[in-house]
Design a protein around this motif. Structure first.
Motif, short mmCIF file in Angstrom:
data_model
loop_
_atom_site.label_atom_id
_atom_site.label_comp_id
_atom_site.label_asym_id
_atom_site.label_seq_id
_atom_site.Cartn_x
_atom_site.Cartn_y
_atom_site.Cartn_z
N PHE A 122 0.86 -1.36 -0.04
CA PHE A 122 0.21 -0.10 0.02
C PHE A 122 0.88 1.25 -0.11
CE2 PHE A 122 -1.21 3.21 2.79
CZ PHE A 122 -1.94 4.05 2.29
N TYR A 123 1.76 1.31 0.80
CA TYR A 123 2.76 2.41 1.16
C TYR A 123 3.62 2.67 -0.27
CZ TYR A 123 6.63 5.44 2.86
OH TYR A 123 7.33 6.39 3.25
N ALA A 124 4.12 1.57 -0.93
CA ALA A 124 4.70 1.84 -2.14
C ALA A 124 3.79 2.20 -3.27
CB ALA A 124 5.38 0.49 -2.51
N ALA A 125 2.65 1.69 -3.32
CA ALA A 125 1.78 2.19 -4.25
C ALA A 125 1.27 3.68 -4.04
CB ALA A 125 0.63 1.20 -4.24
N ALA A 126 0.74 3.85 -2.90
CA ALA A 126 0.45 5.11 -2.82
C ALA A 126 1.29 6.30 -2.92
CB ALA A 126 0.05 5.42 -1.17
N LEU A 127 2.48 5.98 -2.58
CA LEU A 127 3.57 7.15 -3.02
C LEU A 127 3.73 7.03 -4.65
CD1 LEU A 127 6.61 6.40 -0.54
CD2 LEU A 127 4.85 8.32 -0.48
N ALA A 128 3.57 5.90 -5.14
CA ALA A 128 3.95 5.90 -6.75
C ALA A 128 2.75 6.69 -7.38
CB ALA A 128 4.04 4.60 -7.28
N ALA A 129 1.52 6.79 -6.79
CA ALA A 129 0.27 7.38 -7.34
C ALA A 129 0.07 8.87 -6.85
CB ALA A 129 -0.85 6.70 -6.78
N GLY A 130 1.17 9.57 -6.16
CA GLY A 130 1.04 10.80 -5.93
C GLY A 130 1.09 11.08 -4.54
N ALA A 131 1.23 10.19 -3.55
CA ALA A 131 1.18 10.45 -2.03
C ALA A 131 2.34 11.12 -1.73
CB ALA A 131 0.67 9.36 -1.21
N THR A 132 2.37 11.60 -0.42
CA THR A 132 3.54 12.26 0.16
C THR A 132 3.81 11.06 1.44
OG1 THR A 132 2.63 13.93 1.33
CG2 THR A 132 3.78 14.47 -0.89
N ASP A 133 4.87 10.91 1.89
CA ASP A 133 5.02 10.20 3.15
C ASP A 133 4.66 10.98 4.36
OD1 ASP A 133 6.28 8.17 4.75
OD2 ASP A 133 7.78 9.80 5.38
N ASN A 134 3.88 10.16 5.24
CA ASN A 134 3.70 10.57 6.62
C ASN A 134 3.76 9.70 7.57
OD1 ASN A 134 2.43 12.79 8.03
ND2 ASN A 134 0.46 11.77 8.31
N GLY A 135 4.59 8.54 7.23
CA GLY A 135 5.17 7.74 8.28
C GLY A 135 5.40 6.37 7.67
N PRO A 136 6.66 5.89 7.34
CA PRO A 136 6.75 4.63 6.74
C PRO A 136 6.41 3.37 7.28
CG PRO A 136 8.97 5.39 7.50
CD PRO A 136 7.82 6.70 7.87
N PRO A 137 6.41 2.41 6.80
CA PRO A 137 5.68 1.03 7.27
C PRO A 137 6.57 0.60 8.69
CG PRO A 137 5.83 0.52 4.90
CD PRO A 137 6.58 2.10 5.27
N GLY A 138 5.93 0.31 9.43
CA GLY A 138 6.80 -0.12 10.88
C GLY A 138 5.92 -0.29 11.95
N ILE A 139 6.35 -0.95 13.02
CA ILE A 139 5.72 -0.97 14.24
C ILE A 139 5.28 -0.01 14.87
CG2 ILE A 139 5.86 -2.16 16.67
CD1 ILE A 139 5.38 -4.22 14.49
N ARG A 140 4.16 0.24 15.37
CA ARG A 140 3.57 1.45 16.18
C ARG A 140 3.33 0.91 17.77
NH1 ARG A 140 5.13 2.70 11.63
NH2 ARG A 140 4.56 4.80 10.64
N ALA A 141 4.35 0.70 18.47
CA ALA A 141 4.20 0.04 19.71
C ALA A 141 3.34 0.67 20.50
CB ALA A 141 5.33 -0.46 20.25
N HIS A 142 3.26 2.29 20.25
CA HIS A 142 2.51 2.97 21.35
C HIS A 142 1.06 2.83 21.03
CE1 HIS A 142 3.41 5.21 17.65
NE2 HIS A 142 2.01 5.67 17.86
N TYR A 143 0.61 2.06 19.98
CA TYR A 143 -0.83 1.63 19.86
C TYR A 143 -0.99 0.13 20.65
CZ TYR A 143 -1.02 5.36 16.55
OH TYR A 143 -1.23 6.49 15.85
#
Length: 128
Positions: free
Chosen positions: A83-104
């Protein structure tokens, strides 16, 4: 079922651009355009869903403000990455790359992008 959201949506500033963006960005999550509202109805719109029922809608009409946060369920971490790669390729801007969000919680794996209108769009997986 009480308390469950049936569908939601918002207006977009450039319908054709955002339609193409969401078709590309949501495809890795198994979410596709399943319905369109023709301009003859008074406006153009598109509904996206994973099982033939549209539960996420966009329609022409102008920029929605303030910006929204929308999170989509991913089947696994690889789908979040895709999703992240496809969204960036389609014109999105990064707002947090894939990863663990342990605070959730310890297994929360997510990625965040800003769509072309600036909305915070996320894909997340809740299991290892």
């Amino acid at each position: 079922m009480a308390g469950t959201i049936d569908h939601f949506g918002f207006q977009v500033s450039d319908y054709e651009r955002l339609l193409a963006f969401y078709e590309a960005a949501l495809a890795p999550l198994g979410i596709a355009k399943v319905m369109t509202i023709p301009e003859a109805a008074g406006f153009k719109g598109a509904g996206f869903g994973a099982s033939g029922k549209p539960d996420f809608w966009i329609w022409e009409g102008g920029h929605t403000a303030p910006h929204l946060h929308v999170a989509f369920v991913a089947a696994d971490r690889a789908a979040v990455d895709a999703f992240y790669a496809a969204a960036l390729a389609a014109g999105a801007t990064d707002n947090g790359p894939p990863g663990i969000r342990a605070h959730y919680h310890p297994d929360y794996y997510g990625a965040f992008v800003r769509d072309p209108d600036g909305h915070n769009i996320e894909a997340c997986c809740h299991h290892p």
